[in-house]
Design an enzyme around this catalytic site. Sequence first.
Site, short mmCIF file in Angstrom:
data_model
loop_
_atom_site.label_atom_id
_atom_site.label_comp_id
_atom_site.label_asym_id
_atom_site.label_seq_id
_atom_site.Cartn_x
_atom_site.Cartn_y
_atom_site.Cartn_z
N TYR A 173 3.98 5.64 11.55
CA TYR A 173 4.26 4.25 11.96
C TYR A 173 5.12 3.44 10.99
CZ TYR A 173 0.14 3.58 8.94
OH TYR A 173 -0.73 3.61 7.89
N HIS A 211 -3.56 4.51 4.58
CA HIS A 211 -4.66 3.55 4.65
C HIS A 211 -5.92 4.18 4.04
CE1 HIS A 211 -7.57 0.70 6.13
NE2 HIS A 211 -8.20 1.68 6.74
N ARG A 213 0.86 -1.18 0.00
CA ARG A 213 0.00 0.00 0.00
C ARG A 213 0.90 1.23 0.00
NH1 ARG A 213 -2.12 1.00 5.51
NH2 ARG A 213 -0.63 2.70 5.39
C1 LIG Z 1 -14.97 -5.78 11.69
C2 LIG Z 1 -14.14 -4.54 11.60
N1 LIG Z 1 -13.17 -4.31 12.51
C3 LIG Z 1 -12.42 -3.20 12.43
C4 LIG Z 1 -12.62 -2.29 11.43
C5 LIG Z 1 -11.74 -1.05 11.33
N2 LIG Z 1 -10.80 -1.18 10.21
C6 LIG Z 1 -11.04 -0.58 9.03
S1 LIG Z 1 -9.85 -0.92 7.92
C7 LIG Z 1 -9.00 -1.89 8.99
C8 LIG Z 1 -7.71 -2.57 8.57
C9 LIG Z 1 -7.90 -3.52 7.45
O1 LIG Z 1 -6.66 -3.96 6.97
P1 LIG Z 1 -6.54 -4.99 5.79
O2 LIG Z 1 -7.53 -6.09 5.97
O3 LIG Z 1 -5.11 -5.39 5.70
O4 LIG Z 1 -7.00 -4.19 4.49
P2 LIG Z 1 -6.38 -2.88 3.82
O5 LIG Z 1 -7.14 -1.71 4.37
O6 LIG Z 1 -4.93 -2.83 4.12
O7 LIG Z 1 -6.66 -3.01 2.36
C10 LIG Z 1 -9.63 -1.93 10.23
C11 LIG Z 1 -9.14 -2.67 11.39
C12 LIG Z 1 -13.66 -2.55 10.49
N3 LIG Z 1 -13.91 -1.73 9.48
N4 LIG Z 1 -14.39 -3.69 10.58
#
Ligand SMILES: Cc1ncc(C[n+]2csc(CCOP(=O)(O)OP(=O)(O)O)c2C)c(N)n1
Length: 372
Positions: free
Chosen positions: A279, A270, A266
């Site tokens: 970080y 985010h 990425r």
């Molecule tokens: C069930 C749930 N827990 C927490 C969140 C908060 N949250 C949003 S994005 C994220 C990280 C996701 O990371 P990843 O799966 O690696 O996907 P990326 O965003 O890097 O594409 C979190 C914890 C959420 N949206 N849904």
Amino acid sequence: MTIDAAHGAPPGTGAQPPPELVQLLTPEGERIEHPEYDVDLTADEIKSLYRDLVIVRRLDTEALALTRQGELGVWASLLGQEAAQIGSGRALGPGDMAFPSYREHGVAWCRDVDPVKVLGLFRGVNHAGWDPREHNFHLYTIVIGSQTLHATGYAMGIQRDGTEDAAIVYFGDGATSEGDVNEAFVWSAAQNAPIVFFCQNNQWAISEPLERQSRIPLYRRAEGFGFPGIRVDGNDVFAVLAVTKRALDNARSGQGPTLIEAFTYRMGAHTTTDDPTRYRLQAELEAWKLKDPIERVKAYLVKSQMADKEFFAAIDEEAKSIGSDLRKRCLELPDPEATAIWENVYATEHAPLAGERDRFTSYLGSFEEVTR
Ligand SMILES: Cc1ncc(C[n+]2csc(CCOP(=O)(O)OP(=O)(O)O)c2C)c(N)n1
């Protein structure tokens, strides 16, 4: 079985295990062989992939700018993940159903979803933006991992309908720590469902690095669930295309699920609410810039003399014009009616909900300036 033997030749046979990362195009733009995967693309097909990559990056840049100018509420950038999304999106057949998370703007492009509909979602002027059945591209999902279960159910439906389609579901490395994703693995394996789990390992779940979430490479988790897992260079559009096509074919021919781990990065934040400089080290980003998914296709096209300067200039021009058209259409998106929030909640009207809407409508009617 030793860890090495799990994905290579049995110990002592002397045979070389296949490389851990499937790659067909190096970051320098050299075409390389892989013992198990290949793509046979014409020059026009490669140029078309290049065009997709450039256009989706441009759309992303435009959306980021619109967010910074207050026109979108938030944006989840795909920067760096273009090859993972275009390679897998272009591997899909028309009848296959894709289930995205919230970053799959490149796959949306491959499924012919008008990008302005994606922007409408982030602008907050529609519920979800598009009809999933029209594009075989489901709605974006913010609840991490939940779409893996939706996709599993859909894949079981395909099985019962007896059609030769498959489902593909997109999620991130962080999502693999969610119960939903692991339940989807268990259930799909038990049902031998026609599904491809496409994990874009972009190394970060917001500020959480992958090494804090898994002791083994993610693709190797599949073995414990009883189906194949494979790691592909997610910045190599050729390799992603080849690996995804094979996994979809396997799903369609009754061989059940595959987990694909697209190893990528990425390159942006985010979302626009995040500041990655808090970080992660700049050096990490700089190292990944050298593996840029677009530059390597460009280098290959130049080296193999399939494309000249005029071609690249024309694509840049086209991307620019699609981008500015998108910006214009985004700014013209109408605000929804206040009562639109009650639409598309149930397939057929639901009396208590309709009552709620009607009460709200008469409440709004009590304000002169709204009714005028
Ligand atoms: C069930 C749930 N827990 C927490 C969140 C908060 N949250 C949003 S994005 C994220 C990280 C996701 O990371 P990843 O799966 O690696 O996907 P990326 O965003 O890097 O594409 C979190 C914890 C959420 N949206 N849904």
